[in-house]
Design an enzyme around this catalytic site. Structure first.
Site, PDB file in Angstrom:
ATOM      1  N   THR A  10       0.800  -1.222   0.000  1.00  0.00           N
ATOM      2  CA  THR A  10       0.000   0.000   0.000  1.00  0.00           C
ATOM      3  C   THR A  10       0.830   1.269   0.000  1.00  0.00           C
ATOM      4  OG1 THR A  10      -0.155  -0.069   2.424  1.00  0.00           O
ATOM      5  CG2 THR A  10      -1.926  -1.126   1.170  1.00  0.00           C
ATOM      6  N   ASP A  95       9.909  -8.870   3.743  1.00  0.00           N
ATOM      7  CA  ASP A  95       9.576  -8.185   4.991  1.00  0.00           C
ATOM      8  C   ASP A  95       9.617  -9.139   6.168  1.00  0.00           C
ATOM      9  OD1 ASP A  95       7.463  -9.477   3.740  1.00  0.00           O
ATOM     10  OD2 ASP A  95       5.948  -8.073   4.450  1.00  0.00           O
ATOM     11  N   ARG A  96       9.267 -10.392   5.939  1.00  0.00           N
ATOM     12  CA  ARG A  96       9.315 -11.381   7.007  1.00  0.00           C
ATOM     13  C   ARG A  96      10.756 -11.599   7.465  1.00  0.00           C
ATOM     14  NH1 ARG A  96       6.387 -16.567   4.815  1.00  0.00           N
ATOM     15  NH2 ARG A  96       6.783 -17.265   6.965  1.00  0.00           N
ATOM     16  N   THR A 119      -0.907  -6.049   6.494  1.00  0.00           N
ATOM     17  CA  THR A 119      -1.933  -6.576   5.592  1.00  0.00           C
ATOM     18  C   THR A 119      -2.261  -8.015   5.972  1.00  0.00           C
ATOM     19  OG1 THR A 119      -1.105  -5.157   3.816  1.00  0.00           O
ATOM     20  CG2 THR A 119      -2.525  -6.990   3.186  1.00  0.00           C
TER      21      THR A 119
END
Length: 243
Positions: A10, A95-96, A119
């Site tokens: 986003t 991102d993890r 998200t």
């Protein structure tokens, strides 16, 4: 100084670090990165890393191509300061992994559970030896609200803003309580289950959504909204040190 570019579903986050210290962070369009030139003019950038979970637009690619320094693109082949035991690293969201690296940098030698409430809600475990074992993915807050509306005939679209009750008194409050309490109990369940196995477990909570927990659980949680950015910066420094 390091330039960290984190392009999410986003929004894009652009941060500047001086070694391990974050100097500035700003939010930008993930379709344009229109403010990137201003950041580069403001700071003496020496190294940069780009991580994205989306296919980049032509405008973003043009902005990145104008950078006057080499770009480290984070992918499954990027060397990491932790051991990755995930069986399909090519499918692992950057991102993890970045969140795990960020947590491990702050508490090396500790068993860590990293929860990212964005998200999706992700649960990642890295042990005291610096080995990332993997994690789980669950629907996030907005995804749960939208699913109840879209996959039923009559349930309304509800948000987390509004009256909150332990048990709903009408359809709106029932959905809100069900979603919020469901997430709370899910996260609490993960934490307590992991603590039974790893008594000295530390928990990091990051991401854009805030939740309330009972005192016992909250006492072992470290809230860090910028954990992914810190992890990306650590990965960039790690790779630069290898040169």
């Amino acid at each position: 100084m390091n330039l960290i570019i984190d392009i999410g579903n986003t929004v894009a986050k652009v941060a500047v670090f001086d070694n391990a210290s974050m100097v500035e962070v700003m939010y930008d369009s993930n379709l344009t990165l229109e403010h990137l030139p201003d950041v580069c003019r403001k700071f003496p950038i020496e190294k940069t890393i780009v991580a994205t979970v989306i296919d980049l637009s032509k405008q973003v690619l043009e902005q990145l191509a104008k950078l006057p320094i080499p770009v480290l693109w984070l992918d499954e082949k990027t060397p990491l300061p932790v051991e990755n035991l995930y069986e399909t690293p090519q499918t692992l969201g950057y991102d993890r992994m970045a969140a795990v690296v960020g947590a491990n940098e702050q508490f090396p030698g500790k068993n860590l559970l990293v929860i990212d409430a964005g998200t999706c809600i992700t649960y990642e475990f890295i042990d005291s030896e610096g080995r990332y074992h993997g994690g789980n993915i669950s629907p996030g807050l907005q995804m749960r609200f939208k699913a109840l509306h879209q996959f039923t005939g009559r349930l309304p679209q509800v948000t987390n803003e509004g009256r909150r009750l332990p048990m709903g008194k009408d359809t709106e409050t029932a959905i809100r309580a069900g979603v919020l309490k469901g997430i709370e109990y899910e996260i609490t369940g993960y934490i307590m289950t992991m603590k039974h196995k790893y008594a000295e477990l530390l928990v990091f909570l990051t991401g854009g959504d805030d939740f309330s927990f009972d005192t016992n659980v909250k006492s072992i949680i470290f809230a860090d909204r910028f954990l992914v950015l810190k992890g990306l910066n650590r990965i960039l420094n790690y790779n630069n040190d290898r040169i």
